[in-house]
Design a protein around this motif. Structure first.
Motif, PDB file in Angstrom:
ATOM      1  N   GLY A 114       0.815  -1.206   0.000  1.00 56.28           N
ATOM      2  CA  GLY A 114       0.000   0.000   0.000  1.00 56.28           C
ATOM      3  C   GLY A 114       0.846   1.252   0.000  1.00 56.28           C
ATOM      4  O   GLY A 114       0.349   2.324   0.365  1.00 56.28           O
ATOM      5  N   ALA A 115       2.109   1.152  -0.404  1.00 54.85           N
ATOM      6  CA  ALA A 115       3.004   2.314  -0.383  1.00 54.85           C
ATOM      7  C   ALA A 115       2.481   3.414  -1.302  1.00 54.85           C
ATOM      8  O   ALA A 115       2.184   3.170  -2.474  1.00 54.85           O
ATOM      9  CB  ALA A 115       4.417   1.907  -0.784  1.00 54.85           C
ATOM     10  N   GLU A 116       2.407   4.615  -0.769  1.00 56.83           N
ATOM     11  CA  GLU A 116       1.910   5.753  -1.540  1.00 56.83           C
ATOM     12  C   GLU A 116       2.824   6.067  -2.710  1.00 56.83           C
ATOM     13  O   GLU A 116       2.381   6.561  -3.750  1.00 56.83           O
ATOM     14  CB  GLU A 116       1.771   6.976  -0.628  1.00 56.83           C
ATOM     15  N   ASP A 157      13.958  -1.997   8.056  1.00 61.13           N
ATOM     16  CA  ASP A 157      14.990  -1.131   7.494  1.00 61.13           C
ATOM     17  C   ASP A 157      15.016  -1.267   5.971  1.00 61.13           C
ATOM     18  O   ASP A 157      15.948  -1.807   5.378  1.00 61.13           O
ATOM     19  CB  ASP A 157      16.351  -1.495   8.089  1.00 61.13           C
ATOM     20  N   ASP A 158      13.948  -0.779   5.339  1.00 58.77           N
ATOM     21  CA  ASP A 158      13.836  -0.782   3.884  1.00 58.77           C
ATOM     22  C   ASP A 158      12.959   0.395   3.476  1.00 58.77           C
ATOM     23  O   ASP A 158      12.565   1.215   4.316  1.00 58.77           O
ATOM     24  CB  ASP A 158      13.284  -2.114   3.362  1.00 58.77           C
ATOM     25  N   ALA A 163       9.474   4.870   4.921  1.00 55.20           N
ATOM     26  CA  ALA A 163       8.334   5.710   4.544  1.00 55.20           C
ATOM     27  C   ALA A 163       7.219   5.606   5.586  1.00 55.20           C
ATOM     28  O   ALA A 163       6.579   6.606   5.926  1.00 55.20           O
ATOM     29  CB  ALA A 163       7.818   5.307   3.167  1.00 55.20           C
ATOM     30  N   ALA A 164       6.981   4.391   6.100  1.00 55.26           N
ATOM     31  CA  ALA A 164       5.939   4.189   7.104  1.00 55.26           C
ATOM     32  C   ALA A 164       6.264   4.962   8.380  1.00 55.26           C
ATOM     33  O   ALA A 164       5.387   5.610   8.974  1.00 55.26           O
ATOM     34  CB  ALA A 164       5.775   2.699   7.404  1.00 55.26           C
ATOM     35  N   LEU A 165       7.529   4.912   8.809  1.00 55.32           N
ATOM     36  CA  LEU A 165       7.922   5.638  10.014  1.00 55.32           C
ATOM     37  C   LEU A 165       7.763   7.140   9.826  1.00 55.32           C
ATOM     38  O   LEU A 165       7.289   7.848  10.721  1.00 55.32           O
ATOM     39  CB  LEU A 165       9.372   5.307  10.383  1.00 55.32           C
ATOM     40  N   HIS A 166       8.146   7.634   8.655  1.00 53.11           N
ATOM     41  CA  HIS A 166       8.029   9.066   8.382  1.00 53.11           C
ATOM     42  C   HIS A 166       6.574   9.529   8.502  1.00 53.11           C
ATOM     43  O   HIS A 166       6.285  10.548   9.136  1.00 53.11           O
ATOM     44  CB  HIS A 166       8.565   9.376   6.984  1.00 53.11           C
ATOM     45  N   HIS A 167       5.658   8.759   7.911  1.00 52.74           N
ATOM     46  CA  HIS A 167       4.244   9.122   7.993  1.00 52.74           C
ATOM     47  C   HIS A 167       3.748   8.993   9.439  1.00 52.74           C
ATOM     48  O   HIS A 167       2.979   9.844   9.917  1.00 52.74           O
ATOM     49  CB  HIS A 167       3.419   8.230   7.070  1.00 52.74           C
ATOM     50  N   LEU A 210       4.746  -2.427  15.506  1.00 51.40           N
ATOM     51  CA  LEU A 210       5.696  -3.249  14.758  1.00 51.40           C
ATOM     52  C   LEU A 210       5.408  -3.103  13.264  1.00 51.40           C
ATOM     53  O   LEU A 210       4.433  -3.655  12.760  1.00 51.40           O
ATOM     54  CB  LEU A 210       5.576  -4.713  15.189  1.00 51.40           C
ATOM     55  N   LEU A 211       6.261  -2.384  12.573  1.00 52.38           N
ATOM     56  CA  LEU A 211       6.107  -2.175  11.130  1.00 52.38           C
ATOM     57  C   LEU A 211       7.019  -3.165  10.410  1.00 52.38           C
ATOM     58  O   LEU A 211       8.012  -2.796   9.786  1.00 52.38           O
ATOM     59  CB  LEU A 211       6.455  -0.723  10.760  1.00 52.38           C
ATOM     60  N   MET A 212       6.681  -4.439  10.508  1.00 55.05           N
ATOM     61  CA  MET A 212       7.511  -5.533  10.013  1.00 55.05           C
ATOM     62  C   MET A 212       6.637  -6.560   9.303  1.00 55.05           C
ATOM     63  O   MET A 212       5.431  -6.647   9.551  1.00 55.05           O
ATOM     64  CB  MET A 212       8.224  -6.238  11.184  1.00 55.05           C
ATOM     65  N   ILE A 213       7.261  -7.377   8.435  1.00 59.05           N
ATOM     66  CA  ILE A 213       6.544  -8.487   7.826  1.00 59.05           C
ATOM     67  C   ILE A 213       6.320  -9.579   8.858  1.00 59.05           C
ATOM     68  O   ILE A 213       6.854  -9.533   9.969  1.00 59.05           O
ATOM     69  CB  ILE A 213       7.284  -9.033   6.584  1.00 59.05           C
TER      70      ILE A 213
END
Length: 358
Positions: A114-116, A157-158, A163-167, A210-213
């Motif tokens: 879902g990356a913008e 770390d990709d 991008a997710a952390l920035h948002h 947790l923004l991980m797979i």
């Protein structure tokens, strides 16, 4: 009125439309790939049973390697009997291969990202899920609504994680949430226990995001609960909700919150969910997998579009998709100017009995 799409030369279709998938059937994303592929297969079998409409399906392995994903899409693009592709898993993989599909005029219908950054004005890429940004905003609203004011974040770390952390940081300011600490970890989980220990070394967070797979997310969750006795709520992204999480008996996963990009198939009332439940019956934990339902939705959308459009070329399919709404078993699909056709978001959590609930 939507302008007609510019495409390469017309492509004559084989007697049965051909669809190609690239999936990481081996490696860290293998559980995800298996659930997705099962969902696609159920959708394609259903189209054959109900409409006597058969697709020829090609599945290629990419081992969760963006370079291999790009190589597969390049091969699909050159094979002019393939009318559409799907199955791309992950933001780095989509970034590597979507320019190839765009240049060749190969329709990509349904991406597991879902990356913008992927939602640019494309003539060939069609998205079927809400953006990660929208999902993270909804997650933070859920966190704030639960009365939490300070969270820590472990992120991949990709390109996705950054991008997710920035948002997330930007939205946290808007919602008056404090980011207690944020730490990056290897995407595939090689250092996830050490990085989780680093994240939790400074106490004070009320919740953990947790923004991980899936696999590293579960490792981080288990480590936080068992090794650090972290008792606060833990939240993860929708793409971890495959069979491994949905049917997991792990007590440490109880209370895990997610924002689902699709209706919860076990309880959703739409006809597509009912069909999925029936087809998944007797398959160990499949009905609890939002990932399998995602594949079922993507596959059903592709089958419906090819059946209704009677497309004989990529050009036919692209032209039809840009201007026709679809009713996919009660789920409405209509692609906008960014080629996003479905934007569902729903909060779900892992209950005490091990099932996902709304």
């Amino acid at each position: 009125m939507v302008a007609q799409l510019a495409c390469p030369r017309r492509v004559s279709a084989a007697p049965k439309p051909r669809v190609a998938l690239t999936l990481p059937m081996e490696g860290v994303q293998s559980e995800v790939a298996r659930d997705l592929l099962t969902g696609y297969q159920l959708a394609f079998d259903r189209a054959e049973d109900e409409y006597d409409f058969r697709l020829r399906v090609l599945v290629e392995e990419d081992r969760s390697n963006p370079a291999l994903t790009a190589r597969n899409i390049e091969a699909f693009a050159k094979d002019r009997t393939i009318l559409a592709s799907t199955g791309i898993v992950g933001t780095p993989h989509a970034e590597a291969c979507l320019p190839i599909a765009e240049e060749a005029g190969l329709p990509i219908i349904g991406i597991r990202s879902g990356a913008e950054t992927l939602r640019k004005a494309s003539t060939t890429v069609f998205h079927l899920r809400a953006s990660y940004e929208a999902e993270i905003t909804r997650m933070l609203e859920m966190v704030r609504g639960a009365g939490l004011s300070r969270v820590s974040v472990l992120y991949s770390d990709d390109s996705f994680g950054q991008a997710a952390l920035h948002h997330l940081e930007r939205e946290a300011v808007r919602l008056q949430l404090a980011i207690h600490r944020s730490v990056a970890a290897d995407r595939n989980g090689g250092d996830v226990r050490e990085r989780t220990a680093t994240l939790l070394a400074t106490p004070g967070a009320h919740g953990l995001i947790l923004l991980m797979i899936t696999r590293p997310m579960l490792s981080a969750l288990e480590f936080a609960r068992n090794e650090h006795s972290f008792l606060g709520p833990i939240f993860a992204m929708s793409f971890v909700a495959n069979r491994q999480v949905g049917s997991s008996p792990m007590k440490v996963a109880t209370g895990l919150g997610m924002v689902s990009a699709f209706p919860l198939p076990r309880v959703a009332r739409e006809a597509l969910a009912a069909d999925f439940r029936q087809l998944a019956m007797g398959r160990d934990g499949l009905a609890e997998s939002l990932t399998a339902f995602e594949g079922f939705f993507y596959g059903s959308t592709i089958a419906s579009a090819l059946f209704l459009s009677k497309a004989q070329s990529r050009e036919d399919l692209l032209s039809w998709l840009e201007r026709r709404p679809l009713n996919v078993g009660g789920l409405g699909v209509l692609f906008d100017e960014k080629r996003v056709g479905f934007r569902h978001l729903q909060v779900v959590y892992k209950s005490n009995d091990g099932t996902l609930r709304i």
